[in-house]
Design a protein around this motif. Structure first.
Motif, mmCIF file in Angstrom:
data_model
loop_
_atom_site.group_PDB
_atom_site.id
_atom_site.type_symbol
_atom_site.label_atom_id
_atom_site.label_comp_id
_atom_site.label_asym_id
_atom_site.label_seq_id
_atom_site.Cartn_x
_atom_site.Cartn_y
_atom_site.Cartn_z
ATOM 1 N N SER A 244 0.867 -1.215 0.038
ATOM 2 C CA SER A 244 -0.121 0.113 -0.181
ATOM 3 C C SER A 244 1.047 1.434 -0.013
ATOM 4 C CB SER A 244 -1.104 0.105 1.251
ATOM 5 O OG SER A 244 0.036 0.036 2.335
ATOM 6 N N LEU A 245 0.422 2.220 -0.587
ATOM 7 C CA LEU A 245 1.119 3.506 -0.610
ATOM 8 C C LEU A 245 0.250 4.789 -0.220
ATOM 9 C CD1 LEU A 245 3.445 5.562 -2.085
ATOM 10 C CD2 LEU A 245 2.087 5.257 -4.011
ATOM 11 N N ARG A 246 0.882 5.541 0.554
ATOM 12 C CA ARG A 246 0.067 6.776 1.019
ATOM 13 C C ARG A 246 0.979 7.930 0.699
ATOM 14 N NH1 ARG A 246 0.466 8.665 7.108
ATOM 15 N NH2 ARG A 246 2.687 9.111 6.699
ATOM 16 N N VAL A 247 0.185 8.799 -0.084
ATOM 17 C CA VAL A 247 0.834 9.698 -0.840
ATOM 18 C C VAL A 247 0.180 11.282 -0.068
ATOM 19 C CG1 VAL A 247 0.657 11.323 -2.996
ATOM 20 C CG2 VAL A 247 1.063 8.965 -2.962
ATOM 21 N N THR A 248 1.148 12.064 0.301
ATOM 22 C CA THR A 248 0.920 13.436 0.905
ATOM 23 C C THR A 248 0.843 14.544 -0.243
ATOM 24 O OG1 THR A 248 1.560 12.519 2.958
ATOM 25 C CG2 THR A 248 1.430 14.844 3.067
ATOM 26 N N THR A 249 0.209 15.313 0.043
ATOM 27 C CA THR A 249 -0.170 16.620 -0.858
ATOM 28 C C THR A 249 -0.186 17.696 0.048
ATOM 29 O OG1 THR A 249 -2.613 16.701 -1.239
ATOM 30 C CG2 THR A 249 -1.118 15.357 -2.709
ATOM 31 N N MET A 250 0.124 19.147 -0.424
ATOM 32 C CA MET A 250 -0.095 20.418 0.247
ATOM 33 C C MET A 250 -0.612 21.270 -0.547
ATOM 34 S SD MET A 250 3.118 22.034 2.265
ATOM 35 C CE MET A 250 3.923 22.634 0.739
ATOM 36 N N GLY A 251 -1.363 22.401 0.065
ATOM 37 C CA GLY A 251 -1.789 23.448 -0.678
ATOM 38 C C GLY A 251 -2.989 23.227 -1.657
ATOM 39 N N ASP A 252 -3.558 24.475 -2.030
ATOM 40 C CA ASP A 252 -4.474 24.426 -2.922
ATOM 41 C C ASP A 252 -4.458 23.775 -4.172
ATOM 42 O OD1 ASP A 252 -5.879 25.974 -0.968
ATOM 43 O OD2 ASP A 252 -5.433 27.780 -1.837
ATOM 44 N N ASP A 253 -3.088 23.520 -4.672
ATOM 45 C CA ASP A 253 -3.054 22.826 -5.973
ATOM 46 C C ASP A 253 -2.730 21.296 -5.741
ATOM 47 O OD1 ASP A 253 -0.566 23.205 -4.835
ATOM 48 O OD2 ASP A 253 0.329 24.119 -6.417
ATOM 49 N N PHE A 254 -2.676 20.978 -4.393
ATOM 50 C CA PHE A 254 -2.400 19.585 -4.164
ATOM 51 C C PHE A 254 -1.353 18.901 -4.772
ATOM 52 C CE2 PHE A 254 -7.065 20.533 -4.281
ATOM 53 C CZ PHE A 254 -7.530 20.172 -3.321
ATOM 54 N N THR A 255 -0.140 19.752 -4.211
ATOM 55 C CA THR A 255 1.195 19.300 -4.601
ATOM 56 C C THR A 255 1.715 18.082 -3.906
ATOM 57 O OG1 THR A 255 1.580 21.410 -5.895
ATOM 58 C CG2 THR A 255 3.499 20.033 -5.332
ATOM 59 N N VAL A 256 2.373 16.972 -4.789
ATOM 60 C CA VAL A 256 2.852 15.929 -3.878
ATOM 61 C C VAL A 256 4.103 16.482 -3.139
ATOM 62 C CG1 VAL A 256 3.959 13.552 -4.088
ATOM 63 C CG2 VAL A 256 2.118 14.260 -5.229
ATOM 64 N N THR A 257 4.365 16.145 -1.733
ATOM 65 C CA THR A 257 5.405 16.433 -0.973
ATOM 66 C C THR A 257 6.175 15.354 -0.367
ATOM 67 O OG1 THR A 257 4.239 17.081 0.888
ATOM 68 C CG2 THR A 257 4.564 18.935 -0.329
ATOM 69 N N ASN A 258 5.349 14.126 -0.420
ATOM 70 C CA ASN A 258 6.027 13.128 0.171
ATOM 71 C C ASN A 258 5.344 11.741 0.113
ATOM 72 O OD1 ASN A 258 7.817 11.679 1.683
ATOM 73 N ND2 ASN A 258 7.400 12.309 3.768
ATOM 74 N N TYR A 259 5.892 10.559 0.260
ATOM 75 C CA TYR A 259 5.028 9.277 0.300
ATOM 76 C C TYR A 259 5.792 8.350 0.897
ATOM 77 C CZ TYR A 259 8.872 8.159 -3.082
ATOM 78 O OH TYR A 259 10.134 7.742 -4.082
ATOM 79 N N ASP A 260 4.915 7.239 1.243
ATOM 80 C CA ASP A 260 5.593 6.061 2.238
ATOM 81 C C ASP A 260 4.786 4.997 1.599
ATOM 82 O OD1 ASP A 260 3.553 5.616 4.545
ATOM 83 O OD2 ASP A 260 3.958 7.690 4.406
ATOM 84 N N VAL A 261 5.432 3.846 1.594
ATOM 85 C CA VAL A 261 5.094 2.784 1.213
ATOM 86 C C VAL A 261 5.198 1.575 2.397
ATOM 87 C CG1 VAL A 261 5.439 0.522 -0.137
ATOM 88 C CG2 VAL A 261 5.917 2.789 -1.274
ATOM 89 N N ASP A 262 3.998 0.812 2.452
ATOM 90 C CA ASP A 262 3.804 -0.393 3.596
ATOM 91 C C ASP A 262 3.756 -1.572 2.913
ATOM 92 O OD1 ASP A 262 3.324 -1.587 5.958
ATOM 93 O OD2 ASP A 262 1.326 -1.484 5.804
ATOM 94 N N CYS A 263 4.880 -2.437 3.092
ATOM 95 C CA CYS A 263 5.049 -3.582 2.295
ATOM 96 C C CYS A 263 4.220 -4.653 2.973
ATOM 97 C CB CYS A 263 6.361 -4.084 2.019
ATOM 98 S SG CYS A 263 7.507 -2.758 0.922
ATOM 99 N N PRO A 264 3.842 -5.903 2.452
ATOM 100 C CA PRO A 264 3.028 -6.856 2.978
ATOM 101 C C PRO A 264 4.210 -7.907 3.766
ATOM 102 C CG PRO A 264 3.250 -7.278 0.741
ATOM 103 C CD PRO A 264 3.891 -5.902 0.775
ATOM 104 N N LYS A 265 3.934 -8.208 5.047
ATOM 105 C CA LYS A 265 4.674 -9.068 5.865
ATOM 106 C C LYS A 265 4.860 -10.229 5.359
ATOM 107 C CE LYS A 265 3.073 -6.525 10.156
ATOM 108 N NZ LYS A 265 2.599 -6.571 11.312
#
Length: 265
Positions: A244-265
Motif C-alpha cells: 500500500s502507498l500513502r501520498v501526501t499533498t500540500m496546498g490548494d494545488d494539491f502538490t505531492v510533497t511526500n510518500y511512504d510504502v507499507d510492504c506486506p509482511k
C-alpha cells in the motif's frame, strides 16, 4: 549556505560533484562555527530541536549549529543542521544556513550546502533521509511537508549530489514508486497508475471541502485533508501483492510533497 572558512579538504581525496542547480558539495574535514545569530525579541520556539543522539551531531551542536536530524547507514552518519530559524504558521520553522554533513567512521567527509539566500526564503536543504537506493540519501527542505530536493550518493570514494531518482524500489523491488515529488496529484496519480498502483477509493467526508474538490477532479482516493494551515491531504493506493502507498499533498494545488510504502509482511 555553510560559511566555509579555513577548513582543509578531505585527506582521502574524495571526489565530489553536483549536477543540481543551487546545491554544492565540498570535501572537507572540519566544520566552521555557526555564524553569529541575529538578535530578535522573540525566541523561535518552533525551531527548537531535541539534543542530538550521535557523536557526530553533538560535534555540530558544539559549534553553535542546530541539528535537524541524524541518519545512520552502516559506518556512515548523515546530519542535517542549520544556524537559526524563524517561526512560521501552524507550528512550522523556516531555517537559515541549512546544510548536510556526511561522516564515515566518525570522520567528516563532505558537506552539502545551497546558494546564499538573498531574501527571507528558507534554505534549500537541511533534512536528510534514507532511500531504498544503494548508497543514496535524500536531501530535503526543512519546510512543511519536507519537500524532496535532490539525492546524495556516497560510497566512500565518490560523493555526488544528483537529481531525484526516477524510480524508488520498495518491497524487494516488486513495488516501484515513480518520482512524483512536486507534481499536482492529478498528474502524479497517472504515473502511479502506470506503475501498477491502483487508487484506493475512499468515502468522501461531506464536511471536507478539499476532498470534495478532489473528487470533482476524479481523484477518489483521498482519505483526509486538513482544513487549516498548509492544507495537507492523504491519498492511498494499493497494488497486487498487498503493498500500500500513502501520498501526501500540500496546498490548494494539491502538490505531492511526500510518500511512504507499507510492504506486506
Amino acid at each position: 549556505m555553510l560559511l566555509i572558512v579555513t577548513c582543509a579538504s578531505n585527506a582521502e581525496s574524495l571526489r565530489v560533484s553536483s549536477s543540481v542547480k543551487g546545491l554544492h558539495i565540498v570535501a572537507i574535514d572540519k566544520i566552521p562555527p555557526a555564524p553569529l545569530m541575529t538578535v530578535t525579541e522573540n525566541t523561535a520556539l518552533n525551531c527548537e530541536r531535541d539534543p542530538p543522539e550521535t557523536q557526530e551531531g553533538k560535534i555540530i551542536t558544539g559549534l553553535g549549529w542546530k541539528v535537524i536530524n541524524e541518519v545512520s547507514s552502516g559506518d556512515v552518519v548523515a546530519v542535517g543542521f542549520f544556524s537559526q530559524g524563524e517561526d512560521g504558521t501552524s507550528g512550522s520553522c523556516f531555517v537559515k544556513n541549512g546544510n548536510v554533513a556526511i561522516f564515515e567512521k566518525g570522520n567528516l567527509q563532505a558537506l552539502v550546502y545551497g546558494d546564499e539566500i538573498k531574501d527571507d526564503s528558507s534554505s534549500m536543504i537541511g533534512v536528510i533521509t534514507k532511500t531504498n537506493l544503494r548508497n543514496t540519501f535524500r536531501l530535503r527542505e526543512f519546510f512543511p511537508g519536507v519537500p524532496a530536493v535532490a539525492d546524495l550518493y556516497y560510497n566512500g570514494k565518490v560523493a555526488r549530489v544528483q537529481p531525484l531518482a526516477p524510480l524508488e524500489p520498495y518491497c524487494e523491488g516488486t513495488a516501484p514508486v515513480p518520482n512524483v515529488y512536486g507534481k499536482p496529484i492529478t498528474t502524479a496519480r497517472k504515473s502511479l497508475i502506470n506503475y501498477g498502483w491502483k487508487p484506493d477509493v475512499s468515502e468522501t467526508d461531506e464536511n471536507d471541502p478539499s476532498a470534495k474538490q478532489l473528487n470533482k477532479k476524479g481523484v477518489t482516493e483521498v482519505d483526509t485533508c486538513s482544513g487549516t494551515g498548509f492544507g495537507f491531504c492523504n491519498l492511498y493506493y494499493a497494488r497486487e501483492g498487498g503493498a500500500s502507498l500513502r501520498v501526501t499533498t500540500m496546498g490548494d494545488d494539491f502538490t505531492v510533497t511526500n510518500y511512504d510504502v507499507d510492504c506486506p509482511k
